[in-house]
Design an enzyme around this catalytic site. Structure first.
Site, PDB file in Angstrom:
ATOM      1  N   ALA A  11       0.806  -1.216   0.000  1.00  0.00           N
ATOM      2  CA  ALA A  11       0.000   0.000   0.000  1.00  0.00           C
ATOM      3  C   ALA A  11       0.839   1.267   0.000  1.00  0.00           C
ATOM      4  CB  ALA A  11      -0.933  -0.002   1.205  1.00  0.00           C
ATOM      5  N   SER A  13       4.519   1.058  -0.977  1.00  0.00           N
ATOM      6  CA  SER A  13       5.660   0.903  -1.881  1.00  0.00           C
ATOM      7  C   SER A  13       5.521  -0.386  -2.667  1.00  0.00           C
ATOM      8  CB  SER A  13       6.985   0.903  -1.108  1.00  0.00           C
ATOM      9  OG  SER A  13       7.098  -0.254  -0.293  1.00  0.00           O
ATOM     10  N   HIS A 237      -2.977 -12.300  -3.909  1.00  0.00           N
ATOM     11  CA  HIS A 237      -3.182 -11.483  -2.712  1.00  0.00           C
ATOM     12  C   HIS A 237      -1.913 -11.612  -1.890  1.00  0.00           C
ATOM     13  CE1 HIS A 237      -5.596 -10.633   1.215  1.00  0.00           C
ATOM     14  NE2 HIS A 237      -4.842  -9.618   0.842  1.00  0.00           N
ATOM     15  N   ASP A 238      -1.295 -10.484  -1.567  1.00  0.00           N
ATOM     16  CA  ASP A 238       0.015 -10.554  -0.916  1.00  0.00           C
ATOM     17  C   ASP A 238      -0.022 -11.339   0.389  1.00  0.00           C
ATOM     18  OD1 ASP A 238      -1.372  -8.599   0.518  1.00  0.00           O
ATOM     19  OD2 ASP A 238       0.040  -6.985   0.086  1.00  0.00           O
ATOM     20  N   THR A 239      -1.165 -11.343   1.084  1.00  0.00           N
ATOM     21  CA  THR A 239      -1.255 -12.129   2.314  1.00  0.00           C
ATOM     22  C   THR A 239      -1.222 -13.620   2.015  1.00  0.00           C
ATOM     23  OG1 THR A 239      -2.602 -10.363   3.262  1.00  0.00           O
ATOM     24  CG2 THR A 239      -2.521 -12.433   4.472  1.00  0.00           C
ATOM     25  N   THR A 260       1.471  -2.576   6.761  1.00  0.00           N
ATOM     26  CA  THR A 260       0.451  -1.550   6.895  1.00  0.00           C
ATOM     27  C   THR A 260      -0.742  -2.102   7.657  1.00  0.00           C
ATOM     28  OG1 THR A 260       1.169  -0.479   4.859  1.00  0.00           O
ATOM     29  CG2 THR A 260      -1.042   0.026   5.618  1.00  0.00           C
ATOM     30  N   GLY A 403       6.874  -6.807   7.253  1.00  0.00           N
ATOM     31  CA  GLY A 403       7.662  -5.665   7.681  1.00  0.00           C
ATOM     32  C   GLY A 403       7.811  -5.551   9.187  1.00  0.00           C
TER      33      GLY A 403
END
Length: 483
Positions: A11, A13, A237-239, A260, A403
């Protein structure tokens, strides 16, 4: 050894990572990173998707330079729910709307008038979130863009289409639209019909690992890559990609994908569609190999990111060291509260929430930062506890990826709050999961368990043991529950 490019868009980068995979090797390096800055225009908040696509092309050029101009495959993952609308000729009808845009305010109630919330959850298993694609579609119905739309592509599928000319809808991301039945892993035709949504807007479903085309000649020219370069559907989906990269053995684990957002929950074989689960706001999203990601969305490091932005980007390391010296659980907020969804004035809003609940209002930057981290750890505790109870699925450890693994204080506080050991895995978990799905199409890794064994052998892990008992965390949880 084969080389794969993982395009991973967050969201705030985007990055293009190069994964080198062999039968007992997994190496990841960054080829290119670029900002993802939403733009507020008179119509509302929009994604600058053309800048994102330019970043992807630049990243693929840099990835090719790492690998002598050749890549064995490309895969794309991103955040969920948002999409582009195309006209009959395949042209994009305006910049995609940002999920934090206000257009979906009050839409859920109109949807529930046709399909009550209990029935919607029983059919789709998706938690209530005001930005779910379903509510975005209902909000867009009266717009000129929607009237001219003949195709809807979720963000990773839109970028794949521009790279290859091929259209598809990858399943793990489709499961966030609130139009998929998690039991059948296919469209929920009943929900769509009752709400007047034409499922013909969507391209055919793809599974992670399916071919998604090859780079067009124009894309090869832009990137300097030697063709053919296949594009592979990953857990887009990144998750879904991040959970695939959780370095756990067996089934008795919880995960928290931090960034995020914090996505905290369990990996299950079947969805949990009970009314109690709906009331607890748990979601059933689809993962790799028939799995279900049973999780709760928590506001995540967005709270801290917004404060840091408001403070003029101070040194984060120094801020965290100062926060470590602030007493634990002096003040906490509900990190899942929709009130924190919109950008702007975050430090003031956090202080106001503490004051309104009868707690001391944090005043310094260190106090606000500690309030955020304590609140996130407390939200992680609640999610892990609730998930175990609702799914009847006990766990022995919590795995943190993303992150937030860089934030040692948050990882330790999560271990303390949960009363369970925390294992911090890869910061770039989504990119690793993306790469591993591509490698699997070439037979370099096996099933999901095999992917995780390779991660455990090749990636550094940091372990945090819980300190003390959880009594003070239970007290803080009760403090929030009474307000």
């Amino acid at each position: 050894m084969k080389s794969y490019a993982a395009v991973d868009l967050g969201a705030s980068s985007g990055r293009v990572m190069v994964g080198r995979v062999g039968y007992d090797t997994l190496e990841l390096s960054e080829a290119h990173r670029f900002p993802n800055r939403p733009v507020r225009v008179p119509e509302g908040l929009r994604w600058d998707v053309l800048a994102l696509y330019a970043g992807v092309l630049d990243g693929l050029r840099a990835a090719g330079a790492h690998c002598g101009g050749r890549l064995d495959s490309v895969g794309i993952d991103s955040w969920a729910v948002d999409h582009g609308l195309l006209d009959a000729g395949g042209a994009l009808l305006g910049n995609p709307v940002h999920y934090r845009d206000a257009r979906t305010e009050g839409v859920a109630e109109k949807v529930w008038a046709s399909v009550p919330a209990t029935e919607l959850y029983a059919a789709t298993g998706l938690q209530y979130a005001p930005f779910n694609t379903l509510y975005q579609l209902m909000a867009a119905r009266s717009t000129a863009q929607f009237a001219h739309a003949r195709r809807l592509l979720l963000i990773p599928d839109l970028l794949t289409y521009w790279l290859t000319g091929e259209q598809g809808t990858e399943l793990t991301n489709a499961s966030t639209t609130q139009l998929i039945d998690p039991r059948t892993r296919a469209w929920s035709y009943d929900v769509a019909e009752r709400l007047g949504i034409d499922l013909g807007l969507f391209a055919p479903l793809r599974q992670p690992g399916d071919p998604a085309g090859v780079l067009r000649a124009e894309a090869l020219e832009e990137t300097g890559l030697t063709g053919p370069v296949p594009v592979t559907a990953v857990g887009s989906h990144d998750t879904a990609s991040a959970v695939a990269a959780v370095p756990a053995a067996g089934e008795r684990f919880a995960y928290i994908c931090t960034g995020t957002w914090s996505l905290a929950g369990l990996e299950l074989d079947a969805p949990v569609l009970t009314e109690e689960s709906r009331a607890a706001n748990f979601t059933n999203e689809l993962g790799l190999d028939g799995t279900v990601r049973y999780l709760r969305n928590i506001m995540g490091l967005w709270l801290l990111q917004e404060c840091v932005r408001a403070w003029g980007e101070p040194d984060l390391g120094l801020l965290l060291r100062e926060a470590a010296g602030v007493p634990t659980l002096r003040s906490v907020v509900d990190a899942g509260d929709e009130a924190f969804l919109a950008p702007g004035r975050m430090p003031e809003r956090i202080a106001e929430a503490c004051r309104a609940s009868g707690q001391p209002a944090p005043g310094t930057r260190a106090e606000i930062t500690r309030c955020i981290l304590d609140s996130l750890a407390l939200a992680h505790r609640r999610a892990v506890e609730d998930a175990q109870r609702l799914a009847d699925h006990p766990v022995d450890a919590v795995y943190v990826v993303g992150g937030g693994t860089r934030n040692a204080l948050l990882c330790q506080l999560t271990a303390d709050a949960c009363g369970l050991p925390v294992v911090a895995g890869a910061t770039e978990a989504a990119a690793l999961g993306n790469v591993l799905v591509q490698a699997r199409t070439h037979g370099l890794v096996g099933d999901l368990a095999g992917m995780r064994r390779l991660l455990t052998r090749t990636q550094p892990l940091t372990r945090y043991a819980p300190r003390g008992d959880t009594a003070r965390w239970r007290e803080a949880q009760a403090r929030l529950a009474t307000r």
